[in-house]
Design a protein around this motif. Structure first.
Motif, mmCIF file in Angstrom:
data_model
loop_
_atom_site.group_PDB
_atom_site.id
_atom_site.type_symbol
_atom_site.label_atom_id
_atom_site.label_comp_id
_atom_site.label_asym_id
_atom_site.label_seq_id
_atom_site.Cartn_x
_atom_site.Cartn_y
_atom_site.Cartn_z
ATOM 1 N N LYS A 369 0.160 -1.355 0.217
ATOM 2 C CA LYS A 369 -0.106 -0.037 -0.571
ATOM 3 C C LYS A 369 0.497 1.538 -0.281
ATOM 4 C CE LYS A 369 -3.744 1.953 1.936
ATOM 5 N NZ LYS A 369 -5.098 2.502 3.438
ATOM 6 N N ALA A 370 2.031 1.503 0.662
ATOM 7 C CA ALA A 370 3.215 2.310 1.201
ATOM 8 C C ALA A 370 4.018 2.692 -0.440
ATOM 9 C CB ALA A 370 4.068 2.606 2.137
ATOM 10 N N GLN A 371 4.017 1.043 -1.098
ATOM 11 C CA GLN A 371 4.724 1.583 -2.289
ATOM 12 C C GLN A 371 3.629 2.123 -3.304
ATOM 13 O OE1 GLN A 371 5.515 -2.075 -4.017
ATOM 14 N NE2 GLN A 371 5.800 -1.452 -5.840
ATOM 15 N N TYR A 372 2.213 1.868 -3.313
ATOM 16 C CA TYR A 372 1.212 2.385 -4.513
ATOM 17 C C TYR A 372 0.893 3.598 -4.307
ATOM 18 C CZ TYR A 372 1.872 -2.231 -7.699
ATOM 19 O OH TYR A 372 2.336 -2.859 -7.748
ATOM 20 N N THR A 373 0.840 3.467 -3.639
ATOM 21 C CA THR A 373 -0.010 5.381 -3.144
ATOM 22 C C THR A 373 1.326 6.321 -2.493
ATOM 23 O OG1 THR A 373 -0.663 4.322 -0.657
ATOM 24 C CG2 THR A 373 -0.105 6.534 -1.098
ATOM 25 N N SER A 374 3.070 5.961 -2.695
ATOM 26 C CA SER A 374 4.206 6.811 -3.171
ATOM 27 C C SER A 374 3.819 7.003 -4.758
ATOM 28 C CB SER A 374 4.951 5.983 -2.559
ATOM 29 O OG SER A 374 6.166 7.174 -3.046
ATOM 30 N N MET A 375 3.634 5.659 -5.392
ATOM 31 C CA MET A 375 3.612 5.775 -7.035
ATOM 32 C C MET A 375 2.440 6.974 -7.408
ATOM 33 S SD MET A 375 3.957 2.313 -8.483
ATOM 34 C CE MET A 375 5.769 0.781 -7.773
ATOM 35 N N ALA A 376 1.423 7.083 -7.228
ATOM 36 C CA ALA A 376 0.252 7.811 -7.485
ATOM 37 C C ALA A 376 0.060 9.494 -7.367
ATOM 38 C CB ALA A 376 -1.759 7.071 -6.285
ATOM 39 N N LYS A 377 1.174 9.170 -5.817
ATOM 40 C CA LYS A 377 1.500 10.794 -5.671
ATOM 41 C C LYS A 377 2.120 10.886 -6.907
ATOM 42 C CE LYS A 377 0.109 10.487 -0.315
ATOM 43 N NZ LYS A 377 0.983 10.292 0.192
ATOM 44 N N MET A 378 3.425 10.446 -6.420
ATOM 45 C CA MET A 378 4.883 10.893 -7.952
ATOM 46 C C MET A 378 3.685 10.982 -9.159
ATOM 47 S SD MET A 378 7.204 11.300 -6.304
ATOM 48 C CE MET A 378 8.341 11.456 -7.900
ATOM 49 N N ARG A 379 3.101 9.689 -9.686
ATOM 50 C CA ARG A 379 1.709 10.452 -11.267
ATOM 51 C C ARG A 379 1.369 11.569 -11.008
ATOM 52 N NH1 ARG A 379 -0.089 5.927 -11.008
ATOM 53 N NH2 ARG A 379 -2.234 5.925 -10.622
ATOM 54 N N MET A 380 0.680 12.330 -9.973
ATOM 55 C CA MET A 380 -0.021 12.838 -9.860
ATOM 56 C C MET A 380 0.155 13.840 -9.592
ATOM 57 S SD MET A 380 -3.186 10.813 -7.118
ATOM 58 C CE MET A 380 -4.072 9.600 -8.238
ATOM 59 N N THR A 519 -1.572 -8.628 -6.714
ATOM 60 C CA THR A 519 -0.823 -7.565 -6.575
ATOM 61 C C THR A 519 -1.614 -6.558 -7.445
ATOM 62 O OG1 THR A 519 1.297 -8.220 -6.351
ATOM 63 C CG2 THR A 519 0.694 -6.103 -7.692
ATOM 64 N N ILE A 520 -2.262 -7.417 -8.791
ATOM 65 C CA ILE A 520 -3.342 -6.510 -9.835
ATOM 66 C C ILE A 520 -4.281 -6.248 -8.288
ATOM 67 C CG2 ILE A 520 -5.049 -7.284 -11.242
ATOM 68 C CD1 ILE A 520 -2.966 -8.849 -12.500
ATOM 69 N N ALA A 521 -5.144 -7.174 -7.650
ATOM 70 C CA ALA A 521 -6.437 -6.540 -7.416
ATOM 71 C C ALA A 521 -6.302 -5.631 -6.093
ATOM 72 C CB ALA A 521 -6.488 -7.735 -6.082
ATOM 73 N N GLN A 522 -4.412 -5.909 -5.240
ATOM 74 C CA GLN A 522 -4.040 -5.362 -3.980
ATOM 75 C C GLN A 522 -4.138 -3.692 -4.757
ATOM 76 O OE1 GLN A 522 -0.978 -7.294 -2.436
ATOM 77 N NE2 GLN A 522 -1.791 -7.346 -1.144
ATOM 78 N N GLN A 523 -3.711 -3.397 -6.294
ATOM 79 C CA GLN A 523 -3.145 -2.234 -7.147
ATOM 80 C C GLN A 523 -4.371 -1.606 -6.961
ATOM 81 O OE1 GLN A 523 -0.887 -2.426 -9.866
ATOM 82 N NE2 GLN A 523 -1.112 -0.418 -11.012
ATOM 83 N N TRP A 524 -5.581 -2.117 -8.016
ATOM 84 C CA TRP A 524 -6.690 -1.467 -8.071
ATOM 85 C C TRP A 524 -7.132 -1.157 -6.836
ATOM 86 C CZ3 TRP A 524 -12.043 -3.416 -6.477
ATOM 87 C CH2 TRP A 524 -12.780 -2.659 -7.515
ATOM 88 N N LEU A 525 -7.455 -2.140 -5.447
ATOM 89 C CA LEU A 525 -7.977 -1.574 -4.321
ATOM 90 C C LEU A 525 -7.503 -0.612 -3.508
ATOM 91 C CD1 LEU A 525 -8.756 -5.405 -2.978
ATOM 92 C CD2 LEU A 525 -10.556 -3.552 -3.930
#
Length: 541
Positions: A369-380, A519-525
């Protein structure tokens, strides 16, 4: 770090790990305490003479008797009392074959035998010859319901009766080999027990994806476990004095080991016969004095069977380390216990692998969650970062200052996508070695076309599904990559991995496939949750 770069980063780490372990296997030579050209002792001379005679088929032949319990069938040559064959009755030589797997064997193509005897001042094994034991009977089999079978071989010389007693126990791959010395002569006798494993000199085999080691290993009071390959044996003779300890020969899934009396002093050694292409690793114990009219028993054990960790740990300290998980052992051991626990519940090793994957991914979810949250923030933040690039141009120092200020304001860690992956890599490597080393997965079926989780998928269905899951994972994170070369590499990464995984054991591919799907399911959620919180709107403001 966006998800595509994370995927590339993890792929490079994994491939680097495979290259490194192959380099370790091929070129990294351990440096134990050895004598460069140790003088050949009496035990080594005797053993070398006996080994060469066996290879040449020149020594006087003894009878070959059969010892059998419910897990193995052994062949013993009464000349020397050597174990020249061990067939493992619970393990097929090939999948669905009716032929048991042969570990120890003595053939024209391969010599792999377990020798033992008595040398020293009054030894009955020497360069001149070896004890030719007498035994009543040819076949000795543990009866159903019987817990122990004792088979004594007898040799008499100069008024002294020597008995080599083999003790088989129900359900055990550990064979007791006891020397009973009954001195009925008028003089004291002095003997020194020795035991060794002799094997045709071979090189370790396997592929970069699935390396396997064939060679020696030992344990001493100074070193819990260390490999000593046939190449090492040819370079220098092992010569280590130790309390307790053991010596072994390893191969994928199986091991043979001699375990001497753990309360005495022992010398661990190796020797080679380069002309006959034979190598031996063994031990010699301190001399034993038997007074006139007295009796003495010398105890040793031979393990010849699969790498069953719990049972080997009961035979000798650190013998279970022959299941070699490498540096990740402290993670791999509990993962293996978890794997066996789940298998005991679901009664299918493939389902157990899926269960382990689910547990591991659940434990790692906060990191994910920390990884994809960071990715999302960086992308945005990309629009603002692009605006900065245009505004400050070549002023890199100002650009860097403004970027750090923006990260601080938006509470974004630019390394947030990398660190979770780095923390997950040891767990992945531990799982890799767990699946690689577990003999329990050998010939273990999953369902349908996957009848052996330790072998590659015969129809490559799992690797193709794994590649498709990687492709889908990429498409879920469509962040553009500025570097065209990196973009091309990322485009072909699922295909590259799919080809690479064609040769992996099906169990490993199953793990990676299930991990990708989770991971796909977690990323989507995670992304859906971030959208509901209005992260995109907040960052734009």
């Amino acid at each position: 770090m966006d998800s595509k770069r994370s995927l590339l980063f993890m792929a490079l780490l994994f491939i680097s790990f495979l290259v490194y372990q192959q380099w370790q296997l091929d070129y990294n030579t351990p440096k134990p305490e050895v004598t460069e050209q140790a003088q050949v002792s009496d035990v080594q001379s005797t053993a070398l003479s006996a080994t060469s005679a066996i290879a040449n088929d020149t020594q006087v032949k003894g009878r070959v008797i059969t010892l059998e319990n419910d897990v193995f069938r052994l062949k013993v040559d009464t000349l020397g009392g050597d174990v020249i064959s061990s067939e493992l009755l619970k393990y097929d030589a090939e999948l669905n074959s009716s032929t048991p797997f042969a570990l120890l064997q003595n053939s024209a193509d391969k010599v792999y035998i377990a020798q033992s005897g008595l040398v020293g001042k009054n030894g009955i094994d020497s360069r001149a010859g070896r004890a030719n034991y007498q035994v009543e009977g040819d076949v000795f089999k543990l009866a159903e319901g019987q817990q122990e079978l004792r088979v004594p071989l007898t040799f008499e010389q100069d008024g002294v009766i020597y008995r080599k007693v083999f003790v088989l126990k129900a359900g055990s791959y550990a064979l007791d080999v006891n020397f009973e010395i009954d001195n009925q002569s008028s003089q004291a006798v002095e003997v020194a027990p020795y035991a060794q494993l002799t094997h045709t000199l071979v090189e370790s085999s396997g592929s970069m994806a699935m390396p396997t080691y064939t060679g020696g290993a030992y344990s001493s009071s100074e070193t819990n476990y260390k490999k000593y390959s046939f190449e090492d044996m040819e370079k220098a003779n092992l010569d280590i004095n130790t309390k307790a300890g053991w010596v072994a020969l390893l191969q994928h899934y199986f091991v043979s080991a001699w375990v001497p009396n753990q309360d005495g002093d022992n010398t661990l050694y190796t020797l080679t016969d380069t002309k006959k292409r034979l190598g031996s690793i063994g031990y010699r114990s301190a001399p034993v004095m038997v007074a006139s009219g007295a009796s003495e028993t010398i105890h040793t054990q031979l393990w010849t069977g699969p790498k069953l960790q719990d049972q080997m740990a009961e035979v000798a300290n650190h013998l279970d380390l022959t299941v070699d998980y490498g540096w990740a052992w402290f993670i791999a051991k509990p993962l293996f216990k978890l794997l066996t626990l789940i298998q005991s519940l679901v009664q299918n090793w493939g389902l157990a692998i899926i269960g382990v994957t689910l547990v591991v991914k659940a434990i790692l979810y906060p990191l994910t969650k920390a990884q994809y949250t960071s990715m999302a923030k960086m992308r945005m933040l990309q629009p603002k970062l692009q605006e900065m690039r245009e505004r400050f141009g070549e002023d890199r120092q100002r650009m860097s200052q403004e970027m750090m200020k923006l990260y601080k304001e938006e509470k974004v860690n630019p390394l947030g996508g990398c660190l979770p992956i780095l923390l997950q890599m040891p767990i992945f490597i531990a799982l890799y070695w767990t699946f690689m080393e577990a003999v329990e997965l050998r010939h273990a079926p999953f369902f349908g076309w996957v009848q052996d989780l330790s072998a590659q998928d015969p129809y490559f269905i799992l690797p193709i599904l794994m590649g498709a899951s990687m492709f889908l994972l990429q498409k879920m994170s469509p962040t553009p990559v500025a570097d065209p070369m990196q973009q091309k590499v990322m485009t072909f990464m699922p295909l590259i991995f799919m080809v690479f995984f064609l040769f992996f054991p099906a169990g490993l591919v199953l793990y990676w496939l299930v991990s990708n799907l989770i991971t796909i399911a977690q990323q989507w959620l995670i992304y859906r949750g971030l959208e509901k919180k209005g992260l995109h709107t907040r960052v734009k403001k």
